[in-house]
Structures are given as structure tokens and as C-alpha cells.
Design a protein around this motif. Structure first.
Motif, mmCIF file in Angstrom:
data_model
loop_
_atom_site.group_PDB
_atom_site.id
_atom_site.type_symbol
_atom_site.label_atom_id
_atom_site.label_comp_id
_atom_site.label_asym_id
_atom_site.label_seq_id
_atom_site.Cartn_x
_atom_site.Cartn_y
_atom_site.Cartn_z
ATOM 1 N N HIS A 81 0.727 57.947 -75.764
ATOM 2 C CA HIS A 81 0.047 56.748 -75.248
ATOM 3 C C HIS A 81 0.440 55.479 -75.997
ATOM 4 C CE1 HIS A 81 -2.509 58.980 -72.516
ATOM 5 N NE2 HIS A 81 -2.972 59.723 -73.500
ATOM 6 N N LEU A 82 1.732 55.315 -76.285
ATOM 7 C CA LEU A 82 2.186 54.096 -76.951
ATOM 8 C C LEU A 82 2.489 53.030 -75.912
ATOM 9 C CD1 LEU A 82 3.022 56.475 -79.001
ATOM 10 C CD2 LEU A 82 4.500 54.761 -79.961
ATOM 11 N N ASN A 83 1.976 51.824 -76.129
ATOM 12 C CA ASN A 83 2.366 50.733 -75.238
ATOM 13 C C ASN A 83 3.753 50.241 -75.663
ATOM 14 O OD1 ASN A 83 2.174 48.734 -77.296
ATOM 15 N ND2 ASN A 83 0.002 48.436 -76.879
ATOM 16 N N ALA A 84 4.338 49.388 -74.882
ATOM 17 C CA ALA A 84 5.712 48.940 -75.135
ATOM 18 C C ALA A 84 5.850 48.245 -76.487
ATOM 19 C CB ALA A 84 6.173 48.009 -74.016
ATOM 20 N N GLU A 85 4.853 47.446 -76.871
ATOM 21 C CA GLU A 85 4.926 46.713 -78.141
ATOM 22 C C GLU A 85 4.888 47.672 -79.336
ATOM 23 O OE1 GLU A 85 2.427 43.395 -80.687
ATOM 24 O OE2 GLU A 85 2.143 43.479 -78.518
ATOM 25 N N VAL A 86 3.987 48.628 -79.306
ATOM 26 C CA VAL A 86 3.874 49.588 -80.412
ATOM 27 C C VAL A 86 5.123 50.456 -80.486
ATOM 28 C CG1 VAL A 86 2.583 51.578 -81.296
ATOM 29 C CG2 VAL A 86 1.354 49.581 -80.412
ATOM 30 N N ARG A 87 5.633 50.846 -79.325
ATOM 31 C CA ARG A 87 6.855 51.656 -79.300
ATOM 32 C C ARG A 87 8.021 50.888 -79.920
ATOM 33 N NH1 ARG A 87 8.720 56.074 -75.549
ATOM 34 N NH2 ARG A 87 6.600 55.993 -74.777
#
Length: 122
Positions: A81-87
Motif C-alpha cells: 500500500h505505498l503511494n507514489a511519493e513514498v515509493r
């Protein structure tokens, strides 16, 4: 960062969430949670990032360290469940490529597969 823990039948679930305002005790929350998870006797640790909008720089290093430490003991660590920014932050900050899946169901499948692979290699 806030860290919530849930002990599941075959895994240890950590749920990471942004916290506002940050407290001094929160700096070690992820380390303490990962240390507990590593001693839980569970075969895998799932890290749910669905409530996390920013990854602190030390968190990426810590996750990489525990990924390698757990692997040495036959355990899996997987993020989901990582969003694009965290990824993107994780890719920049982590020296160790970490397994990332979309959902908790995918985390379960991934860890079962890793366990099967370890058994076949032994």
C-alpha cells in the motif's frame, strides 16, 4: 511516524502512519516495532504504508537493515500500500531493494511463496 502493530496467525503486521505533531519518542517507534516483530516467532513481517504520505529518511535505512536481518533468519519482510511519493522516496533513500506489493493479500501470497522457496532450497 506512528507505528501500529497487529499480530496475525502467520505474520506480524506493522501499520505506518504520519503523525502530527511528531514527538521525540516516535523516532524509535519503527525500530522498536521491527525489533519486536523479528522476535515474534512469525515467519513474515508485513509493513502497511496506506496511512503514510511521507517516508522519513531513517525509516528507509531501517527497513533495509531489518529486511536483510530477517532474511538471514528465514523470515520475510514485505511492504504494501505505498503511494507514489513514498515509493519514490524509498527507491531514492534505500540502498537495499525491498519487496513491494499492492495489498495485504499480495503480501500473504508473496511470503508463502518465499517460505516455499526456502523449503525447496533446504
Amino acid at each position: 511516524m506512528e507505528v501500529y502493530r497487529e499480530i496475525l496467525p502467520e505474520s506480524y503486521l506493522l501499520i505506518l502512519a504520519d503523525d502530527i505533531p511528531a514527538s521525540v519518542d516516535d523516532e524509535d517507534a519503527l525500530d522498536r516495532a521491527l525489533r519486536r516483530a523479528s522476535r515474534s516467532g512469525k515467519s513474515s513481517v508485513w509493513v502497511d504504508c496506506s496511512h503514510l504520505h511521507h517516508l522519513p529518511p531513517d525509516a528507509a535505512e531501517l527497513l533495509g537493515y531489518y529486511y536483510q536481518r530477517l532474511a538471514k533468519h528465514g523470515m520475510s519482510l514485505v511492504l504494501c500500500h505505498l503511494n507514489a511519493e513514498v515509493r519514490a522516496e524509498l527507491e531514492v533513500l534505500s540502498a537495499t531493494p525491498l519487496p513491494i506489493v499492492e495489498t495485504l493479500l499480495d503480501a500473504e501470497k508473496y511470503c508463502h511463496q518465499e517460505l516455499q522457496n526456502r523449503r525447496l532450497s533446504a
